[in-house]
Design a protein around this motif. Structure first.
Motif, PDB file in Angstrom:
ATOM      1  N   ARG A 192     -15.696  35.538  88.718  1.00 56.31           N
ATOM      2  CA  ARG A 192     -16.155  36.406  87.629  1.00 56.31           C
ATOM      3  C   ARG A 192     -16.594  35.509  86.481  1.00 56.31           C
ATOM      4  N   PHE A 240     -11.522  33.521  89.930  1.00 55.01           N
ATOM      5  CA  PHE A 240     -12.298  33.099  91.103  1.00 55.01           C
ATOM      6  C   PHE A 240     -11.381  33.006  92.314  1.00 55.01           C
ATOM      7  N   LYS A 241     -12.024  32.959  93.477  1.00 57.26           N
ATOM      8  CA  LYS A 241     -11.321  32.889  94.763  1.00 57.26           C
ATOM      9  C   LYS A 241     -11.720  31.606  95.477  1.00 57.26           C
ATOM     10  N   ARG A 280      -6.730  33.164  87.974  1.00 61.27           N
ATOM     11  CA  ARG A 280      -7.190  34.064  86.904  1.00 61.27           C
ATOM     12  C   ARG A 280      -6.848  33.493  85.537  1.00 61.27           C
ATOM     13  N   ASP A 283     -20.563  35.289  93.882  1.00 61.08           N
ATOM     14  CA  ASP A 283     -19.873  36.214  94.793  1.00 61.08           C
ATOM     15  C   ASP A 283     -18.362  36.055  94.685  1.00 61.08           C
ATOM     16  N   THR A 284     -17.915  34.867  94.335  1.00 58.70           N
ATOM     17  CA  THR A 284     -16.479  34.554  94.423  1.00 58.70           C
ATOM     18  C   THR A 284     -15.855  34.233  93.059  1.00 58.70           C
ATOM     19  N   ASP A 313      -6.729  42.096 103.350  1.00 59.01           N
ATOM     20  CA  ASP A 313      -6.360  40.909 102.551  1.00 59.01           C
ATOM     21  C   ASP A 313      -5.163  41.172 101.616  1.00 59.01           C
ATOM     22  N   SER A 321      -8.585  43.571  90.453  1.00 59.45           N
ATOM     23  CA  SER A 321      -7.359  44.097  91.064  1.00 59.45           C
ATOM     24  C   SER A 321      -6.123  43.800  90.219  1.00 59.45           C
ATOM     25  N   ALA A 327      -8.706  41.114  85.057  1.00 58.02           N
ATOM     26  CA  ALA A 327      -9.877  41.868  85.530  1.00 58.02           C
ATOM     27  C   ALA A 327      -9.561  42.360  86.935  1.00 58.02           C
TER      28      ALA A 327
HETATM   29  P1  TMP Z   1      -9.981  40.834  92.503  1.00 58.41           P
HETATM   30  O1  TMP Z   1      -9.739  41.041  91.048  1.00 58.41           O
HETATM   31  O2  TMP Z   1     -10.787  41.929  93.144  1.00 58.41           O
HETATM   32  O3  TMP Z   1      -8.711  40.533  93.248  1.00 58.41           O
HETATM   33  O4  TMP Z   1     -10.895  39.521  92.633  1.00 58.41           O
HETATM   34  C1  TMP Z   1     -10.477  38.285  92.115  1.00 58.41           C
HETATM   35  C2  TMP Z   1     -11.574  37.245  92.311  1.00 58.41           C
HETATM   36  O5  TMP Z   1     -11.776  36.980  93.678  1.00 58.41           O
HETATM   37  C3  TMP Z   1     -12.940  37.681  91.767  1.00 58.41           C
HETATM   38  O6  TMP Z   1     -13.527  36.562  91.117  1.00 58.41           O
HETATM   39  C4  TMP Z   1     -13.736  38.044  92.982  1.00 58.41           C
HETATM   40  C5  TMP Z   1     -13.130  37.207  94.062  1.00 58.41           C
HETATM   41  N1  TMP Z   1     -13.106  37.860  95.355  1.00 58.41           N
HETATM   42  C6  TMP Z   1     -13.699  37.270  96.446  1.00 58.41           C
HETATM   43  O7  TMP Z   1     -14.284  36.199  96.327  1.00 58.41           O
HETATM   44  N2  TMP Z   1     -13.628  37.905  97.646  1.00 58.41           N
HETATM   45  C7  TMP Z   1     -12.999  39.087  97.823  1.00 58.41           C
HETATM   46  O8  TMP Z   1     -12.977  39.618  98.940  1.00 58.41           O
HETATM   47  C8  TMP Z   1     -12.376  39.695  96.686  1.00 58.41           C
HETATM   48  C9  TMP Z   1     -11.650  40.999  96.813  1.00 58.41           C
HETATM   49  C10 TMP Z   1     -12.443  39.046  95.482  1.00 58.41           C
END
Ligand code: TMP
Length: 238
Positions: free
Chosen positions: A200, A176-177, A94, A197-198, A129, A100, A98
């Motif tokens: 922001r 991002f994730k 991060r 998808d993964t 998760d 969570s 944003a």
């Molecule tokens: P979060 O703020 O909901 O924890 O998400 C952090 C980042 O991870 C965001 O860019 C979206 C991504 N993400 C995924 O790719 N898969 C998921 O299952 C979740 C919850 C978030």
């Protein structure tokens, strides 16, 4: 390359065996879920966009010596990748508060961090998760100390590379994730996908959201946002 049996179907992708035991074919779907599968929908054209974006960004990262699973794009929705064993960690980087993070710590969305954060979650749908620190990852034997340090280092280098990439497109990389996997010889490589998808992704000028938060939060204009972020990406080298 011959596509063989379906090995696994996830929320957004299918994975197929090939005639080469070291290679798999990933097929991107238009299905979208949020909140651990509670919210379901379809984002028309998403599979094509995510496939193209993920491949483009993985090739870009390979050029700065980040090893990835990417081998070759086969079609609009299909990509040949190296077979890995996924490490069940969601590695979240991060730059700006944003989602969570904002909820958990009561920080206003959009608050810019002085330095990026790296978070681990235990990739386990049944448990939702849950957040995990490195000691937890060690206790669960998900990876060893050296591997966790390497994953963290890769995550931060990927962040530097992707931030610069998106900055040049007029886009701010909020967070991002990532997921990593092991090749047969134990080498750790970046796997899964890098897509709207993964990540922001916010328009830097207008702060408009150009990612899956439009779906998660019912903001409308979901397909348009995916098309726009792809257009921005493709403007990078143009
Ligand atoms: P979060 O703020 O909901 O924890 O998400 C952090 C980042 O991870 C965001 O860019 C979206 C991504 N993400 C995924 O790719 N898969 C998921 O299952 C979740 C919850 C978030």
């Amino acid at each position: 390359m011959e596509k063989r049996q379906l090995l696994y179907e996830g929320k957004a992708k299918k994975v197929f065996a090939t005639d080469d035991p070291t290679l798999l074919i990933v097929e991107y779907k238009d299905d979208a879920t949020a909140f651990n599968g509670v919210k379901k929908g379809t984002i028309e054209g998403k599979g094509v966009i995510n496939n193209r974006m993920s491949n483009y960004l993985m090739r870009y990262l390979e050029r700065s010596d980040i090893p990835t699973h990417f081998v070759r794009e086969l079609s609009e929705r299909e990509t040949l990748v190296k077979k890995v064993t996924i490490i069940p960690l969601e590695v979240i980087v991060r730059n700006i508060a944003a989602g969570s993070f904002s909820q958990r710590y009561g920080v206003e969305e959009g608050t810019v961090f002085s330095s990026p954060t790296v978070e681990f979650s235990y990739k386990n749908d049944a448990l939702g998760d849950p957040l995990l620190n490195t000691d937890g990852a060690l206790a669960l034997d998900l990876a060893d100390q050296v591997e966790l340090a390497l994953i963290r280092q890769y995550a931060l280098r990927i962040n530097q590379g992707l931030r610069k990439f998106w900055r040049d497109c007029g886009v701010t990389l909020v967070d991002f994730k990532l997921e990593f996997g092991r090749l047969r010889d134990g080498t750790i490589v970046l796997a899964d996908e890098i897509s709207p998808d993964t990540c922001r992704l916010w328009d830097t000028a207008t702060r408009e959201k150009l990612d899956k938060d439009r779906f998660r939060r019912d903001l409308g204009g979901v397909e348009d946002a995916y098309r726009e972020i792809l257009r921005r990406m493709e403007s990078h080298d143009a």
